[in-house]
Scaffold this motif. Sequence first.
Motif, mmCIF file in Angstrom:
data_model
loop_
_atom_site.group_PDB
_atom_site.id
_atom_site.type_symbol
_atom_site.label_atom_id
_atom_site.label_comp_id
_atom_site.label_asym_id
_atom_site.label_seq_id
_atom_site.Cartn_x
_atom_site.Cartn_y
_atom_site.Cartn_z
ATOM 1 N N ILE A 163 0.712 -1.293 -0.021
ATOM 2 C CA ILE A 163 0.126 0.007 0.263
ATOM 3 C C ILE A 163 0.757 1.247 -0.088
ATOM 4 O O ILE A 163 0.618 2.327 -0.889
ATOM 5 C CB ILE A 163 -1.031 -0.191 1.099
ATOM 6 C CG1 ILE A 163 -1.927 -1.092 0.846
ATOM 7 C CG2 ILE A 163 -1.485 1.604 1.184
ATOM 8 C CD1 ILE A 163 -2.863 -1.456 2.205
ATOM 9 N N LEU A 164 1.970 1.254 0.698
ATOM 10 C CA LEU A 164 2.763 2.475 0.765
ATOM 11 C C LEU A 164 3.576 2.570 -0.408
ATOM 12 O O LEU A 164 3.876 3.618 -0.898
ATOM 13 C CB LEU A 164 3.920 2.284 2.036
ATOM 14 C CG LEU A 164 3.101 2.350 3.510
ATOM 15 C CD1 LEU A 164 4.042 2.000 4.650
ATOM 16 C CD2 LEU A 164 2.626 3.858 3.497
ATOM 17 N N ALA B 118 1.644 6.631 -6.807
ATOM 18 C CA ALA B 118 0.542 7.431 -7.038
ATOM 19 C C ALA B 118 0.925 8.872 -6.877
ATOM 20 O O ALA B 118 0.754 9.685 -7.794
ATOM 21 C CB ALA B 118 -0.463 7.063 -6.294
ATOM 22 N N ILE B 119 1.437 9.182 -5.789
ATOM 23 C CA ILE B 119 1.970 10.698 -5.545
ATOM 24 C C ILE B 119 2.849 11.251 -6.447
ATOM 25 O O ILE B 119 2.666 12.470 -6.942
ATOM 26 C CB ILE B 119 2.313 10.888 -4.116
ATOM 27 C CG1 ILE B 119 1.162 10.666 -2.981
ATOM 28 C CG2 ILE B 119 2.937 12.021 -4.008
ATOM 29 C CD1 ILE B 119 1.626 10.485 -1.460
ATOM 30 N N CYS B 120 4.053 10.621 -6.976
ATOM 31 C CA CYS B 120 4.734 10.778 -7.782
ATOM 32 C C CYS B 120 4.226 11.229 -9.397
ATOM 33 O O CYS B 120 4.434 12.127 -9.755
ATOM 34 C CB CYS B 120 5.929 9.721 -8.076
ATOM 35 S SG CYS B 120 6.833 9.409 -6.379
ATOM 36 N N VAL B 121 3.310 10.246 -9.655
ATOM 37 C CA VAL B 121 2.561 10.301 -10.991
ATOM 38 C C VAL B 121 1.664 11.587 -10.781
ATOM 39 O O VAL B 121 1.717 12.304 -11.762
ATOM 40 C CB VAL B 121 1.746 9.015 -11.189
ATOM 41 C CG1 VAL B 121 0.693 9.557 -12.311
ATOM 42 C CG2 VAL B 121 2.467 7.979 -11.526
ATOM 43 N N GLY B 122 1.067 11.844 -9.732
ATOM 44 C CA GLY B 122 0.235 12.974 -9.432
ATOM 45 C C GLY B 122 0.976 14.264 -9.762
ATOM 46 O O GLY B 122 0.722 15.319 -10.137
ATOM 47 N N ILE B 123 2.281 14.429 -8.940
ATOM 48 C CA ILE B 123 3.128 15.703 -9.111
ATOM 49 C C ILE B 123 3.331 15.550 -10.646
ATOM 50 O O ILE B 123 3.566 16.901 -11.146
ATOM 51 C CB ILE B 123 4.268 15.473 -8.080
ATOM 52 C CG1 ILE B 123 3.771 15.442 -6.507
ATOM 53 C CG2 ILE B 123 5.245 16.640 -8.364
ATOM 54 C CD1 ILE B 123 4.817 15.071 -5.656
ATOM 55 N N LEU B 124 3.874 14.520 -11.359
ATOM 56 C CA LEU B 124 4.452 14.826 -12.536
ATOM 57 C C LEU B 124 3.136 15.510 -13.554
ATOM 58 O O LEU B 124 3.389 16.368 -14.335
ATOM 59 C CB LEU B 124 4.966 13.606 -13.167
ATOM 60 C CG LEU B 124 6.028 13.199 -12.868
ATOM 61 C CD1 LEU B 124 6.571 11.573 -13.335
ATOM 62 C CD2 LEU B 124 7.133 14.172 -13.622
#
Length: 165
Positions: A66-67, A73-79
């Motif tokens: 999960i982590l 997901a956070i990395c993709v979101g920031i990109l």
Amino acid sequence: MRIIFWAGFAAFILDQLSKYIVIHMMELSRIRVIDVLPPLINFRYGENRGINFGLFGDGSDASRWILIALACAICVGILVWAYRHTLGYWAKVSAGLLIGGALANVVDRLLYGYVLDFLNMSCCGINNPFVFNIADVFIFAGAIGLIFLTPDPRVSPRKSAKKGQ
């Protein structure tokens, strides 16, 4: 996007290199404690199975995955966010640092099942029991940089120029 890539690449490499040198070459995993500049900088071996300060670190395989998924997901979101917005040079560097640090910790979770931590800093009579790593520094610096260096979308350059006159 090149700036984000290279900043992220540098953060990733610096973190992984520091962990390899301190944990494996200096054998911190065996020695457990190396006082570098006490009390300011010490190396203390740590295995973080959770997020900051070991939160959600029950050690289960499900929480590990999960982590990993959350960090990716956070990395993709920031990109995606950075691609859709006009960012200055330092905001792009900040995004890269955050992504590179997060991915370095993801690699730790994939290789070891936990994040390797080794930095401990105390000062002024306060004994800090927590350990962290270089990736954590990059994640924190990147997040702070994005907060303070991202232009406010409500203020266009034309409006801010008129304000200053």
